[in-house]
Scaffold this motif. Structure first.
Motif, PDB file in Angstrom:
ATOM      1  N   SER A   1       0.542  -1.206  -0.009  1.00  0.00           N
ATOM      2  CA  SER A   1       0.049  -0.408  -0.118  1.00  0.00           C
ATOM      3  C   SER A   1       0.511   1.278  -0.003  1.00  0.00           C
ATOM      4  O   SER A   1       1.985   1.889   0.001  1.00  0.00           O
ATOM      5  N   LEU A   2      -0.157   3.017  -0.184  1.00  0.00           N
ATOM      6  CA  LEU A   2       0.608   3.834   0.051  1.00  0.00           C
ATOM      7  C   LEU A   2       1.121   3.642   1.111  1.00  0.00           C
ATOM      8  O   LEU A   2       2.251   4.597   1.617  1.00  0.00           O
ATOM      9  N   GLY A   3       0.664   4.215   2.930  1.00  0.00           N
ATOM     10  CA  GLY A   3       0.499   3.579   3.913  1.00  0.00           C
ATOM     11  C   GLY A   3       0.314   2.756   4.664  1.00  0.00           C
ATOM     12  O   GLY A   3      -0.103   1.886   4.721  1.00  0.00           O
ATOM     13  N   MET A   4       0.824   3.052   5.779  1.00  0.00           N
ATOM     14  CA  MET A   4       0.583   1.651   6.933  1.00  0.00           C
ATOM     15  C   MET A   4       1.148   0.704   6.088  1.00  0.00           C
ATOM     16  O   MET A   4       0.414  -0.629   6.735  1.00  0.00           O
ATOM     17  N   ARG A   5       1.873   0.590   6.065  1.00  0.00           N
ATOM     18  CA  ARG A   5       2.639  -0.192   4.734  1.00  0.00           C
ATOM     19  C   ARG A   5       3.082  -1.627   5.960  1.00  0.00           C
ATOM     20  O   ARG A   5       3.297  -2.767   5.308  1.00  0.00           O
ATOM     21  N   ALA A   6       3.101  -1.481   7.563  1.00  0.00           N
ATOM     22  CA  ALA A   6       4.015  -2.254   7.933  1.00  0.00           C
ATOM     23  C   ALA A   6       2.662  -3.398   8.769  1.00  0.00           C
ATOM     24  O   ALA A   6       3.413  -3.714   9.708  1.00  0.00           O
ATOM     25  N   THR A   7       1.385  -2.888   8.703  1.00  0.00           N
ATOM     26  CA  THR A   7       0.616  -3.179   8.768  1.00  0.00           C
ATOM     27  C   THR A   7       0.380  -5.009   8.615  1.00  0.00           C
ATOM     28  O   THR A   7      -0.778  -5.773   9.529  1.00  0.00           O
ATOM     29  N   SER A   8       0.209  -5.522   7.793  1.00  0.00           N
ATOM     30  CA  SER A   8       0.250  -6.400   7.195  1.00  0.00           C
ATOM     31  C   SER A   8      -1.435  -6.616   7.288  1.00  0.00           C
ATOM     32  O   SER A   8      -1.132  -7.975   7.615  1.00  0.00           O
ATOM     33  N   SER A   9      -1.978  -6.057   6.305  1.00  0.00           N
ATOM     34  CA  SER A   9      -2.874  -5.715   6.391  1.00  0.00           C
ATOM     35  C   SER A   9      -4.022  -6.338   5.161  1.00  0.00           C
ATOM     36  O   SER A   9      -4.531  -6.493   3.917  1.00  0.00           O
ATOM     37  N   HIS A  10      -3.335  -8.124   4.996  1.00  0.00           N
ATOM     38  CA  HIS A  10      -3.393  -9.320   4.030  1.00  0.00           C
ATOM     39  C   HIS A  10      -4.795  -9.758   4.035  1.00  0.00           C
ATOM     40  O   HIS A  10      -5.835  -9.601   4.530  1.00  0.00           O
ATOM     41  N   ASP A  11      -5.264 -10.084   2.695  1.00  0.00           N
ATOM     42  CA  ASP A  11      -6.361 -11.134   2.792  1.00  0.00           C
ATOM     43  C   ASP A  11      -6.649 -12.554   3.801  1.00  0.00           C
ATOM     44  O   ASP A  11      -5.426 -12.916   3.580  1.00  0.00           O
ATOM     45  N   LEU A  12      -7.461 -12.692   4.094  1.00  0.00           N
ATOM     46  CA  LEU A  12      -7.851 -13.975   5.293  1.00  0.00           C
ATOM     47  C   LEU A  12      -8.606 -14.834   4.280  1.00  0.00           C
ATOM     48  O   LEU A  12      -9.978 -14.376   4.334  1.00  0.00           O
ATOM     49  N   HIS A  13      -8.519 -15.886   4.237  1.00  0.00           N
ATOM     50  CA  HIS A  13      -9.480 -16.467   3.559  1.00  0.00           C
ATOM     51  C   HIS A  13      -9.927 -17.827   4.686  1.00  0.00           C
ATOM     52  O   HIS A  13      -9.438 -18.756   5.313  1.00  0.00           O
ATOM     53  N   LEU A  14     -11.367 -18.043   4.909  1.00  0.00           N
ATOM     54  CA  LEU A  14     -11.274 -18.562   6.302  1.00  0.00           C
ATOM     55  C   LEU A  14     -12.439 -19.785   5.351  1.00  0.00           C
ATOM     56  O   LEU A  14     -13.989 -19.870   4.733  1.00  0.00           O
ATOM     57  N   ASP A  15     -12.225 -21.198   6.010  1.00  0.00           N
ATOM     58  CA  ASP A  15     -12.978 -22.240   5.279  1.00  0.00           C
ATOM     59  C   ASP A  15     -13.008 -23.618   7.217  1.00  0.00           C
ATOM     60  O   ASP A  15     -12.137 -24.601   7.246  1.00  0.00           O
ATOM     61  N   VAL A  16     -13.056 -22.681   7.779  1.00  0.00           N
ATOM     62  CA  VAL A  16     -12.847 -23.114   9.357  1.00  0.00           C
ATOM     63  C   VAL A  16     -14.108 -23.498  10.493  1.00  0.00           C
ATOM     64  O   VAL A  16     -15.261 -22.925  10.070  1.00  0.00           O
ATOM     65  N   THR A  17     -13.449 -24.777  11.142  1.00  0.00           N
ATOM     66  CA  THR A  17     -15.110 -25.260  12.468  1.00  0.00           C
ATOM     67  C   THR A  17     -14.302 -24.467  13.237  1.00  0.00           C
ATOM     68  O   THR A  17     -13.786 -25.235  13.813  1.00  0.00           O
ATOM     69  N   VAL A  18     -15.275 -23.973  14.333  1.00  0.00           N
ATOM     70  CA  VAL A  18     -15.488 -23.757  15.493  1.00  0.00           C
ATOM     71  C   VAL A  18     -16.085 -24.367  16.153  1.00  0.00           C
ATOM     72  O   VAL A  18     -17.343 -23.854  16.434  1.00  0.00           O
ATOM     73  N   PRO A  19     -15.610 -24.182  17.609  1.00  0.00           N
ATOM     74  CA  PRO A  19     -16.588 -24.470  18.793  1.00  0.00           C
ATOM     75  C   PRO A  19     -17.754 -23.595  19.163  1.00  0.00           C
ATOM     76  O   PRO A  19     -17.567 -22.601  18.512  1.00  0.00           O
ATOM     77  N   ALA A  20     -18.945 -23.292  19.609  1.00  0.00           N
ATOM     78  CA  ALA A  20     -20.337 -23.501  19.845  1.00  0.00           C
ATOM     79  C   ALA A  20     -19.453 -22.203  20.533  1.00  0.00           C
ATOM     80  O   ALA A  20     -20.511 -21.275  20.288  1.00  0.00           O
ATOM     81  N   ASP A  21     -18.636 -22.038  21.800  1.00  0.00           N
ATOM     82  CA  ASP A  21     -18.458 -21.119  22.429  1.00  0.00           C
ATOM     83  C   ASP A  21     -17.819 -20.315  21.796  1.00  0.00           C
ATOM     84  O   ASP A  21     -17.330 -18.940  22.106  1.00  0.00           O
ATOM     85  N   ARG A  22     -17.570 -19.970  20.570  1.00  0.00           N
ATOM     86  CA  ARG A  22     -17.106 -18.794  19.863  1.00  0.00           C
ATOM     87  C   ARG A  22     -17.536 -18.254  19.252  1.00  0.00           C
ATOM     88  O   ARG A  22     -17.528 -17.138  18.126  1.00  0.00           O
ATOM     89  N   LEU A  23     -19.052 -18.067  19.109  1.00  0.00           N
ATOM     90  CA  LEU A  23     -19.694 -17.400  19.134  1.00  0.00           C
ATOM     91  C   LEU A  23     -19.743 -16.399  19.748  1.00  0.00           C
ATOM     92  O   LEU A  23     -20.205 -16.437  21.036  1.00  0.00           O
ATOM     93  N   LEU A  24     -19.576 -15.230  19.851  1.00  0.00           N
ATOM     94  CA  LEU A  24     -19.439 -14.588  20.597  1.00  0.00           C
ATOM     95  C   LEU A  24     -20.629 -13.218  20.918  1.00  0.00           C
ATOM     96  O   LEU A  24     -21.925 -13.410  20.772  1.00  0.00           O
ATOM     97  N   GLY A  25     -21.298 -14.069  22.156  1.00  0.00           N
ATOM     98  CA  GLY A  25     -22.571 -13.242  23.141  1.00  0.00           C
ATOM     99  C   GLY A  25     -23.474 -14.129  22.748  1.00  0.00           C
ATOM    100  O   GLY A  25     -24.115 -14.313  23.944  1.00  0.00           O
ATOM    101  N   GLY A  26     -22.472 -15.897  22.538  1.00  0.00           N
ATOM    102  CA  GLY A  26     -23.459 -16.939  22.482  1.00  0.00           C
ATOM    103  C   GLY A  26     -24.922 -16.854  21.950  1.00  0.00           C
ATOM    104  O   GLY A  26     -25.844 -17.362  22.044  1.00  0.00           O
ATOM    105  N   VAL A  27     -25.772 -15.534  20.929  1.00  0.00           N
ATOM    106  CA  VAL A  27     -26.522 -15.433  20.263  1.00  0.00           C
ATOM    107  C   VAL A  27     -26.340 -14.892  18.926  1.00  0.00           C
ATOM    108  O   VAL A  27     -25.301 -13.242  19.038  1.00  0.00           O
ATOM    109  N   GLU A  28     -26.887 -15.116  17.820  1.00  0.00           N
ATOM    110  CA  GLU A  28     -27.142 -14.710  16.775  1.00  0.00           C
ATOM    111  C   GLU A  28     -27.177 -13.144  16.454  1.00  0.00           C
ATOM    112  O   GLU A  28     -28.420 -13.309  17.832  1.00  0.00           O
TER     113      GLU A  28
END
Length: 388
Positions: free
Chosen positions: A200-227
């Motif tokens: 990028s032009l600026g803030m070049r050291a933030t490593s603001s890359h793309d992140l691809h997800l295809d992942v399963t997480v435990p039930a308690d990883r839903l923040l707040g426990g409510v959709e």
């Protein structure tokens, strides 16, 4: 004031500044800075004291972030993401949890995440997407329930700290009901792929890359426990989505003033009245923006979510972003051509400062929000495009 945290930030800033040019040049992540932050206990800045953290207020966070940004804005910007996650989690009081329907087991899961942060874990934010930006209502990353957990699939962009964080706050829409947007704390590891796209032009050291997800997480990883809480939280805590950036860019502006003063004295340019006038205006503008950020932060601590508080939150983001860009441009012109060479602190700060208006909410969006409010409308609903 959390004196311990502010003193740590002031101690670390010169170290960050000494490393900043190399990481900016290479576009590399400042891993040493984050080791220093961990050792100083700053990953627990927003964690309640009962869970081992420093229990800082939003105003105390803003003061710390400004000092860190005087060292390296990129480091402070990534730290801001972690503070946003832990700050929002820590701000869920028992009364708010009851009002939102958050179950006890979700609060216990939240406490585990916050305790881990106090012990040295840090979290990134994976919200923005190509074509949608940070608007939660437009996301395409989807989730669905599985036996004992949740499956998430999609792609995120501008994920600061990608590949380095211990976990990622991921916003996703329900595959069963597109109107439902929820947030998950996804641990680093299998199922996450970082695509190195950040150049990028600026803030070049933030490593603001793309992140691809295809992942399963435990039930308690839903923040707040409510959709469906993501949009609600955005309305209740806009300061973490809008104004937390502001403190960082005030620090960048102040660093530009400091770097300009050092350069002008070294080059014997301080005797020119026009040069002094530029530096004086830059100093005044930076101080004014810092006061607005401080006022917004004070109001957040005293009356979070209040209508007038939110107006100050949007003012802070608008003024910090525009002020940083204008100050950096002006003092660079005062310093002259030699300061535009790659590797000069003012050249880097000029580019970093220019990014402040571009973070969500952008300066144009902030100004539109404030304009609608000044006209007596509902700025969260009367805009031409959805805020979130």
């Amino acid at each position: 004031m959390t004196v311990q945290a502010l003193e740590a930030a002031r101690r670390l800033a010169p170290r960050f500044a000494a490393r900043a040019a190399e990481h900016d040049r290479d576009g590399s992540f400042p891993a040493e800075d984050f080791r220093d932050l961990r050792e100083a206990g700053l990953f627990g800045l927003m964690v309640p004291r009962a869970l081992g953290g420093l229990g800082a207020s939003f105003a105390e966070y803003a003061a710390v972030a400004t000092e860190l940004a005087r060292g390296n804005g990129a480091t402070a910007l990534v730290f801001n993401m972690h503070a946003s996650v832990t700050g929002a989690l820590g701000a869920v009081t028992e009364e708010l949890a009851e009002a939102l329907g958050v179950p006890d087991e979700a609060l216990a899961a939240r406490d585990r995440l916050l305790t881990a942060a106090a012990e040295g874990s840090w979290y990134a934010v994976a919200m923005s997407e190509r074509g949608a930006g940070a608007r939660l209502s437009q996301l395409t990353t989807a989730y669905e329930a599985t036996a004992g957990g949740w499956h998430l699939k999609g792609s995120k962009t501008f994920c600061s700290g990608a590949g380095h964080a211990d976990g990622y706050l991921v916003a996703a829409r329900s595959a069963a009901d597109q109107s439902v947007v929820s947030q998950f704390l996804v641990p680093a590891g299998a199922g996450l792929t970082v695509e190195p796209t950040w150049d990028s032009l600026g803030m070049r050291a933030t490593s603001s890359h793309d992140l691809h997800l295809d992942v399963t997480v435990p039930a308690d990883r839903l923040l707040g426990g409510v959709e469906g809480l993501a949009l609600v939280v955005a309305q209740l805590m806009p300061h973490w989505l809008v104004a937390s950036y502001a403190a960082v860019y005030v620090g960048v502006a102040r660093a530009a003033v400091d770097a300009a003063a050092e350069h002008l004295n070294a080059r014997n340019l301080a005797g020119l009245p026009a040069v002094r006038a530029r530096l004086g205006r830059a100093d005044a503008a930076t101080a004014a923006a810092q006061l607005v950020v401080a006022e917004a932060a004070r109001r957040v601590d005293e009356a979070p979510g209040d209508e007038e508080t939110n107006r100050w939150v949007w003012r802070a983001k608008l003024l910090a972003g525009t002020t940083a860009a204008e100050v950096a441009a002006s003092v660079l012109e005062a310093a002259g051509t030699s300061a535009t060479r790659r590797g000069h602190p003012l050249e880097r700060l000029y580019r970093d400062a220019r990014c402040g208006s571009l973070h969500p909410a952008t300066s144009d969006v902030c100004a539109d929000w404030l304009g609608i409010a000044a006209l007596g409308g509902d700025p969260d609903r009367d805009g031409s495009a959805p805020r979130w």
